[in-house]
Design an enzyme around this catalytic site. Structure first.
Site, PDB file in Angstrom:
ATOM      1  N   THR A  13       0.919  -1.172   0.006  1.00  0.00           N
ATOM      2  CA  THR A  13       0.119  -0.004  -0.016  1.00  0.00           C
ATOM      3  C   THR A  13       0.965   1.379  -0.078  1.00  0.00           C
ATOM      4  O   THR A  13       1.729   1.222   0.846  1.00  0.00           O
ATOM      5  CB  THR A  13      -0.983   0.151   1.268  1.00  0.00           C
ATOM      6  OG1 THR A  13      -1.652  -1.175   1.205  1.00  0.00           O
ATOM      7  CG2 THR A  13      -2.025   1.197   1.340  1.00  0.00           C
ATOM      8  N   PRO A  17       7.258   4.660   2.861  1.00  0.00           N
ATOM      9  CA  PRO A  17       8.170   3.927   1.998  1.00  0.00           C
ATOM     10  C   PRO A  17       8.320   2.602   2.768  1.00  0.00           C
ATOM     11  O   PRO A  17       7.865   2.162   3.767  1.00  0.00           O
ATOM     12  CB  PRO A  17       9.694   4.934   2.609  1.00  0.00           C
ATOM     13  CG  PRO A  17       9.093   5.388   3.931  1.00  0.00           C
ATOM     14  CD  PRO A  17       7.771   5.710   3.638  1.00  0.00           C
ATOM     15  N   SER A 228       5.036  -0.397  10.790  1.00  0.00           N
ATOM     16  CA  SER A 228       4.119   0.146   9.872  1.00  0.00           C
ATOM     17  C   SER A 228       4.681   1.356   9.383  1.00  0.00           C
ATOM     18  O   SER A 228       5.399   2.200   9.849  1.00  0.00           O
ATOM     19  CB  SER A 228       2.861   0.536  10.962  1.00  0.00           C
ATOM     20  OG  SER A 228       2.107   1.498   9.979  1.00  0.00           O
ATOM     21  N   LYS A 229       4.456   1.487   7.822  1.00  0.00           N
ATOM     22  CA  LYS A 229       4.729   2.619   6.995  1.00  0.00           C
ATOM     23  C   LYS A 229       4.321   3.798   7.782  1.00  0.00           C
ATOM     24  O   LYS A 229       4.750   4.930   7.775  1.00  0.00           O
ATOM     25  CB  LYS A 229       4.244   2.267   5.726  1.00  0.00           C
ATOM     26  CG  LYS A 229       5.008   1.239   4.878  1.00  0.00           C
ATOM     27  CD  LYS A 229       4.673   1.216   3.288  1.00  0.00           C
ATOM     28  CE  LYS A 229       3.574   0.607   3.301  1.00  0.00           C
ATOM     29  NZ  LYS A 229       2.893  -0.596   3.505  1.00  0.00           N
ATOM     30  N   SER A 230       2.807   3.895   8.009  1.00  0.00           N
ATOM     31  CA  SER A 230       1.986   4.897   8.693  1.00  0.00           C
ATOM     32  C   SER A 230       2.732   5.362   9.897  1.00  0.00           C
ATOM     33  O   SER A 230       2.266   6.568  10.203  1.00  0.00           O
ATOM     34  CB  SER A 230       0.637   4.590   8.482  1.00  0.00           C
ATOM     35  OG  SER A 230       0.450   3.666   9.314  1.00  0.00           O
TER      36      SER A 230
END
Length: 297
Positions: A13, A17, A228-230
């Site tokens: 998603t 990064p 987690s990317k977020s």
């Protein structure tokens, strides 16, 4: 082992990064495809524009290339596939397997977000479309975690396929696209293991095949949380690829000495393909919190 029909995929998603956990999943899925002399595809799951980070998809593809992970076919972006998702939703509605619903998150609070029946009349100007879910358990056999069963009706209820804001749900899109791309095997993080029963229900409803699954133990941060990317997990784009690949190899319980003497990414890939054995991976505790999903319009 050789299986020319094997088709795997990595589907990030674009919410940030790629981090180390992403690389572990990508490399394991790539190694499984290579081990079976199959194809490895990349699909960008850009279904939710409000959550996307501008330029993230391009950065992810650039990082994969830097680590020697190149898709065997053109990269697919889910943002170009809305027509296929709409056709699937319409087929489910026509068959009576899906329905319109205007229940809000607040209205479902009493049932912890689990939708079992519509609480309000359908608002023709704002509604979601949900799959009708029976009470029976859904079971599947994961290559690492073995027999897994879930009562989707109890744990998730009638889950959303199309949100009231017009965005298609992940569960629908991944099922439609896996079938369209001929995916036979899904290798991904264990945080998605409890998505599999919902996807199995959709595959049955749409008459689509069930890919084999291999869910990998998660990479956790020092607090025991999934990377987690977020949440700002460290970007690996500028890290030394050989060092990161060796660390991923270790996380996947593969013997370090099998990569000794490798000084480049290409040498690491050659050695890893020769010695990769997914049966060495040991299952970790599954994150139970992923089973209940508050799903409203």
């Amino acid at each position: 082992m050789s299986d020319a029909a094997y088709r795997g995929r990595f589907a990030p998603t674009p919410s940030g990064p790629l981090h180390f956990g992403s690389l572990v999943a990508a490399w394991a899925s790539w190694l499984e495809a290579r081990r079976h002399s199959g194809a490895w595809l990349v699909r960008i799951e850009d279904l939710d524009p409000p959550r996307e980070v501008p330029g993230a998809a391009e950065a992810q593809l650039r990082t994969l290339a830097r680590y020697g992970l190149l898709a065997d076919e053109p990269v697919v972006r889910q943002s170009t596939r809305h027509g296929a998702y709409r056709a699937a939703v319409e087929a489910l509605l026509d068959a009576g397997l899906a329905f319109h619903c205007s229940c809000s998150r607040r209205q479902l609070a009493a049932s912890a977000g689990i939708h079992r029946r519509c609480l309000v009349p359908v608002d023709p100007n704002r509604f979601a479309i949900r799959l009708r879910v029976a009470d029976a358990e859904v079971c599947f056999d994961d290559r690492l975690y073995g027999r897994c069963c879930e009562a989707v009706g109890r744990d998730c209820g009638d889950f959303v396929l199309l949100r009231a804001d017009g965005l298609y749900a992940y569960q629908l899109a991944v099922v439609v696209d896996d079938a369209w791309q001929g995916i036979t095997d899904v290798v991904r993080g264990a945080d998605l293991l409890w998505s599999t029963p919902r996807q199995r229900l959709l595959q049955r409803a749409l008459g689509l095949p069930h890919p084999t699954t291999l869910h990998l133990p998660l990479v956790l941060d020092p607090q025991g949380r999934k990377l987690s990317k977020s949440d700002g997990a460290a970007d690996i784009e500028r890290e030394d690829p050989c060092s990161v690949l060796r660390a991923a190899w270790a996380h996947l319980a593969q013997p370090a000495d099998r990569l000794s003497g490798c000084r480049s990414v290409s040498e690491l890939h050659v050695a890893a393909q020769q010695h990769w054995d997914c049966t060495r991976i040991q299952p970790a505790a599954l994150p139970e919190a992923t089973r209940n999903v508050i799903d409203a319009v």
